[in-house]
Design a protein around this motif. Structure first.
Motif, PDB file in Angstrom:
ATOM      1  N   ALA A 285     -46.915  -9.483 -14.825  1.00  0.00           N
ATOM      2  CA  ALA A 285     -45.597  -9.919 -14.375  1.00  0.00           C
ATOM      3  C   ALA A 285     -45.655 -10.841 -13.163  1.00  0.00           C
ATOM      4  O   ALA A 285     -44.629 -11.390 -12.761  1.00  0.00           O
ATOM      5  N   CYS A 286     -46.844 -11.047 -12.609  1.00  0.00           N
ATOM      6  CA  CYS A 286     -46.950 -11.830 -11.375  1.00  0.00           C
ATOM      7  C   CYS A 286     -46.617 -13.311 -11.550  1.00  0.00           C
ATOM      8  O   CYS A 286     -46.021 -13.904 -10.649  1.00  0.00           O
ATOM      9  N   PRO A 287     -46.975 -13.966 -12.670  1.00  0.00           N
ATOM     10  CA  PRO A 287     -46.586 -15.378 -12.803  1.00  0.00           C
ATOM     11  C   PRO A 287     -45.076 -15.595 -12.668  1.00  0.00           C
ATOM     12  O   PRO A 287     -44.648 -16.584 -12.066  1.00  0.00           O
ATOM     13  N   GLN A 288     -44.273 -14.689 -13.196  1.00  0.00           N
ATOM     14  CA  GLN A 288     -42.831 -14.832 -13.061  1.00  0.00           C
ATOM     15  C   GLN A 288     -42.408 -14.654 -11.598  1.00  0.00           C
ATOM     16  O   GLN A 288     -41.490 -15.330 -11.115  1.00  0.00           O
ATOM     17  N   ALA A 289     -43.073 -13.740 -10.895  1.00  0.00           N
ATOM     18  CA  ALA A 289     -42.767 -13.549  -9.477  1.00  0.00           C
ATOM     19  C   ALA A 289     -43.128 -14.794  -8.671  1.00  0.00           C
ATOM     20  O   ALA A 289     -42.381 -15.202  -7.767  1.00  0.00           O
ATOM     21  N   HIS A 290     -44.266 -15.412  -8.975  1.00  0.00           N
ATOM     22  CA  HIS A 290     -44.634 -16.648  -8.290  1.00  0.00           C
ATOM     23  C   HIS A 290     -43.594 -17.735  -8.555  1.00  0.00           C
ATOM     24  O   HIS A 290     -43.223 -18.501  -7.646  1.00  0.00           O
ATOM     25  N   LYS A 291     -43.115 -17.812  -9.785  1.00  0.00           N
ATOM     26  CA  LYS A 291     -42.084 -18.795 -10.142  1.00  0.00           C
ATOM     27  C   LYS A 291     -40.814 -18.544  -9.329  1.00  0.00           C
ATOM     28  O   LYS A 291     -40.204 -19.484  -8.793  1.00  0.00           O
ATOM     29  N   THR A 292     -40.430 -17.282  -9.235  1.00  0.00           N
ATOM     30  CA  THR A 292     -39.241 -16.939  -8.455  1.00  0.00           C
ATOM     31  C   THR A 292     -39.405 -17.354  -6.995  1.00  0.00           C
ATOM     32  O   THR A 292     -38.502 -17.942  -6.389  1.00  0.00           O
ATOM     33  N   MET A 293     -40.573 -17.062  -6.423  1.00  0.00           N
ATOM     34  CA  MET A 293     -40.797 -17.408  -5.019  1.00  0.00           C
ATOM     35  C   MET A 293     -40.815 -18.919  -4.803  1.00  0.00           C
ATOM     36  O   MET A 293     -40.312 -19.411  -3.791  1.00  0.00           O
ATOM     37  N   ARG A 294     -41.368 -19.663  -5.748  1.00  0.00           N
ATOM     38  CA  ARG A 294     -41.356 -21.119  -5.627  1.00  0.00           C
ATOM     39  C   ARG A 294     -39.926 -21.650  -5.654  1.00  0.00           C
ATOM     40  O   ARG A 294     -39.560 -22.549  -4.882  1.00  0.00           O
ATOM     41  N   GLU A 295     -39.115 -21.084  -6.530  1.00  0.00           N
ATOM     42  CA  GLU A 295     -37.716 -21.513  -6.621  1.00  0.00           C
ATOM     43  C   GLU A 295     -36.955 -21.162  -5.351  1.00  0.00           C
ATOM     44  O   GLU A 295     -36.147 -21.971  -4.854  1.00  0.00           O
TER      45      GLU A 295
END
Length: 215
Positions: A41-51
Motif C-alpha cells: 500500500a506504500c506506493p499509494q501513500a507516496h502518491k498522496t504525499m506528493r499530491e
C-alpha cells in the motif's frame, strides 16, 4: 538571512523553495510517513504525499523507511534502524496495538494511514490551527536554542533527508540520518540544506516546533 518565527522558523519545502510563515490563522505542520518498498500500500501513500506537498505550502513531509518488511522481498536499501525505533515510540505513545505501514504521523500527536488523503488533509488543517506552543526556537551562526517554558522534557533532533538528485524513488524527502543534539541552549548543529531540526518531547512524541535553514 535566517528568519525567526514564533513557532516554526523559515520552513522550506524540498520541491518548491518557498518560505513558510506562521500566521494567526495557520502554521506549518510536520508530516512523517513510515514506509518500505515491500509494503503493497506504500506506493499509494507516496502518491498522496506528493499530491499534498504539491498543493499545500503549510507542510514539511519526511519519509522514514523501516526494515521490518524486508523479509517479503529485497531489503530496502534506504531503511534505517532509527526509523523502526521512532515509529515504535509513536505507537507506544499513542496507545496503538502496533506500528504499521504506510502510517503517517502529524506533529507527533495524530496519525492515520498514509493513503487516506481526506484524513491526511483533515489532520494537517486541524493542527495548522492549533494554539501556538510556548517553546520557541532561534538560530544564529550555526547554533540553535530553545526559549520559553513548558511542562515536561524536550530535546532537539537533527534530521537529514535526501536531495531530489540523490534518489530516484517516488518518496517525498526520504530520511537519511538523525541525531539528538547535546543541549537545548546554543547547541551547535550541522543543518545547512535538506535537513530540519525538531523540538520534540521524548515522553509524548509531540513536536513543539521545527526549524529549517533558508536557502
Amino acid at each position: 538571512m535566517i528568519r525567526f518565527l514564533a513557532l516554526f522558523v523559515s520552513l522550506l519545502t524540498l520541491s518548491a523553495p518557498a518560505v513558510f510563515a506562521e500566521t494567526e490563522e495557520s502554521k506549518p505542520v510536520l508530516v512523517e510517513l513510515f514506509a518500505n518498498q515491500n509494503c503493497a500500500a506504500c506506493p499509494q501513500a507516496h502518491k498522496t504525499m506528493r499530491e499534498v506537498e504539491a498543493s499545500r505550502d503549510d507542510v514539511l513531509i519526511l519519509t522514514w523507511i523501516v526494515d521490518y518488511w524486508d523479509y517479503l522481498g529485497e531489503p530496502d536499501p534506504m531503511a534505517m534502524p532509527e526509523s523502526k525505533e521512532r515509529q515504535a515510540s509513536y505507537a507506544e505513545q499513542m496507545g496503538l496495538r502496533a506500528p504499521y505501514t504506510p502510517q503517517s504521523i502529524y506533529n507527533g500527536v495524530k496519525e492515520c494511514p498514509g493513503p487516506r488523503k481526506r484524513q491526511v488533509v483533515k489532520n494537517i488543517e486541524k493542527l495548522s490551527k492549533a494554539p501556538t506552543h510556548p517553546l520557541l526556537l532561534s538560530e544564529a551562526a550555526g547554533r540553535i536554542s530553545v526559549s520559553g517554558e513548558a511542562e515536561g522534557a524536550y530535546h532537539l533532533v537533527e534530521v537529514h533527508y535526501a536531495s531530489p538528485e540523490a534518489h530516484d524513488t517516488d518518496m517525498v524527502n526520504p530520511v537519511m540520518s538523525m541525531r539528538v543534539l547535546d543541549s537545548m541552549a546554543d547547541a551547535p548543529h550541522a543543518c545547512i540544506r535538506y535537513c530540519v531540526i525538531l523540538l520534540q518531547s521524548p515522553e509524548t512524541g509531540e513536536i513543539a516546533a521545527f526549524w529549517q535553514p533558508e536557502t
